[in-house]
Design a protein around this motif. Structure first.
Motif, short mmCIF file in Angstrom:
data_model
loop_
_atom_site.label_atom_id
_atom_site.label_comp_id
_atom_site.label_asym_id
_atom_site.label_seq_id
_atom_site.Cartn_x
_atom_site.Cartn_y
_atom_site.Cartn_z
N UNK A 9 0.82 -1.22 0.00
CA UNK A 9 0.00 0.00 0.00
C UNK A 9 0.85 1.26 0.00
N UNK A 10 1.84 1.35 0.89
CA UNK A 10 2.67 2.56 0.95
C UNK A 10 3.40 2.79 -0.38
N UNK A 11 3.92 1.73 -0.94
CA UNK A 11 4.69 1.90 -2.18
C UNK A 11 3.77 2.34 -3.32
N UNK A 12 2.56 1.76 -3.36
CA UNK A 12 1.61 2.15 -4.42
C UNK A 12 1.26 3.63 -4.28
N UNK A 25 -0.46 -4.09 -5.19
CA UNK A 25 0.50 -4.90 -5.95
C UNK A 25 0.38 -4.57 -7.43
N UNK A 26 -0.85 -4.43 -7.90
CA UNK A 26 -1.07 -4.14 -9.33
C UNK A 26 -0.44 -2.79 -9.71
N UNK A 27 -0.59 -1.80 -8.85
CA UNK A 27 0.01 -0.48 -9.11
C UNK A 27 1.53 -0.60 -9.19
N UNK A 45 1.17 -10.90 -13.01
CA UNK A 45 0.02 -10.00 -12.89
C UNK A 45 -0.75 -10.42 -11.64
N UNK A 46 -1.51 -9.50 -11.12
CA UNK A 46 -2.22 -9.72 -9.86
C UNK A 46 -3.70 -9.97 -10.12
N UNK A 105 -13.02 -13.21 -5.93
CA UNK A 105 -13.30 -14.65 -5.84
C UNK A 105 -12.25 -15.29 -4.93
N UNK A 106 -12.24 -16.59 -4.93
CA UNK A 106 -11.24 -17.29 -4.11
C UNK A 106 -9.83 -17.05 -4.66
N UNK A 107 -9.77 -16.50 -5.88
CA UNK A 107 -8.45 -16.26 -6.49
C UNK A 107 -7.86 -14.92 -6.07
N UNK A 108 -8.56 -14.17 -5.23
CA UNK A 108 -8.06 -12.83 -4.84
C UNK A 108 -6.60 -12.90 -4.43
N UNK A 109 -5.78 -12.01 -4.99
CA UNK A 109 -4.38 -11.93 -4.57
C UNK A 109 -3.48 -13.00 -5.17
#
Ligand code: RIB
Ligand code: CA
Length: 305
Positions: free
Chosen positions: A127-130, A173-175, A261-262, A267-271
């Motif tokens: 979060x901080x890095x994004x 993470x995506x950012x 990619x994130x 869904x259960x696939x989150x993250x």
């Protein structure tokens, strides 16, 4: 010649061990620490870091408090692994040291500009890095190396698919992934095989020094948690492994150039970390356990140069 290190952390037990490693390494200059919610809430993390630095005489290192919650998701915690304060059974001496007035994104940007080419080590959710990269895009070119503990290419440690740091804030993470900052990923897959029991940890860090004894006290909560959950005691070493990779890449036994990619769904696939076309990320696949243990001994047992 020492390398400036900026550490971003959700200071739980393994984060604290990783921070101690950086403070002890003769070629590392910890120029700042930023904090955020993860293992425990941000203010507790900030207190943990301030007390840890003060307890080893490094109270001069600035601490910048950051995100209290993920970009979008509801906060999660890992108190069952790190204890209610995040430091297990350990109570560090109270300190007057407090976080700087500047928040973490401002502090991280300031430190990258003051120390161009610095190594940034991310030990918690991103979060901080994004936020930093979105607020101060010039930081992308100023970071020398970004080492991230996070992700799982195989089984995760929060769900079948996701590791805690990436599960906590997948949008962050995506950012970071899309920013183009050069990064080394140390996923759960590379960490989970490093399972030191009490004897192996004692042999690696000893108890002749305050810091070695502190590491063993910190890890005792994890030993008990793992014994309860999995029937076998072993230490949590994910963040120490990521710190070791950042300080001495010789501990890497296998790695590959890849791209991830994130999974942002609910869904259960989150993250989940999804292998993607192309390269640009140095992904660690395995750790040389003997090299990692010998680094711990060099830092905690043998006199630092
Ligand atoms: O999955 C392991 C990671 O989650 C480590 O950084 C640990 O401290 C927790 O934050
Ligand atoms: Ca962590």
């Amino acid at each position: 010649m020492s390398t400036p290190f900026i550490i971003d952390t959700d200071c739980g037990i393994d984060d604290a061990v990783a921070i101690l490693m950086a403070l002890l390494h003769p070629e590392v200059d910890v120029v700042g620490v930023s904090t955020l919610s993860g293992n425990v809430a941000r203010d507790q993390v900030t207190q943990n870091v301030c007390e840890l630095l003060a307890s080893v005489g490094r109270g001069e290192i600035p601490v910048f408090a950051g995100a209290t919650r993920p970009l979008l998701r509801e906060p999660v915690s890992a108190k069952r692994i790190h204890g209610p304060t995040g430091l297990g059974l350990v109570e560090l001496p109270a300190t007057s040291k407090a976080a700087e007035d500047a928040d973490a994104p401002t502090g991280i940007a300031r430190m990258v500009r003051e120390y161009p080419g610095a190594t940034v080590v991310a030990l918690g959710p991103l979060t901080n890095l994004a936020l930093t990269l979105n607020l101060y895009p010039d930081v992308v070119s100023g970071i020398g190396s970004l080492v991230i503990m996070g992700g799982a290419l195989g089984d995760g440690n929060v769900t079948r698919f996701a590791e805690f740091n990436f599960y906590a804030d997948p949008e962050a993470v995506d950012v970071v992934f899309r920013s183009g900052v050069p990064c080394t990923i140390v996923p759960w897959d590379a960490c989970r095989s490093v399972r030191l029991d009490r004897e192996q940890l004692a042999a690696a860090v000893g108890n002749q020094t305050h810091r070695g004894e502190l590491v063993q006290r910190l890890q005792e909560w994890v030993f008990r948690a793992m014994e309860e959950r999995l029937g076998m005691p072993f230490a949590a070493m994910a963040d120490p492994i990521a710190m070791a990779v950042a300080m001495e890449p010789r501990v890497i036994a296998a790695h590959h150039d890849g791209n991830l990619r994130m999974e942002l769904g609910c869904t259960t696939m989150r993250g989940a970390s999804v292998r993607w076309d192309g390269g640009g990320m140095d992904i660690v696949d395995a750790i040389d356990i003997a090299a990692f243990s010998s680094l711990l001994q060099k830092l905690f047992i043998l006199p630092t140069a």
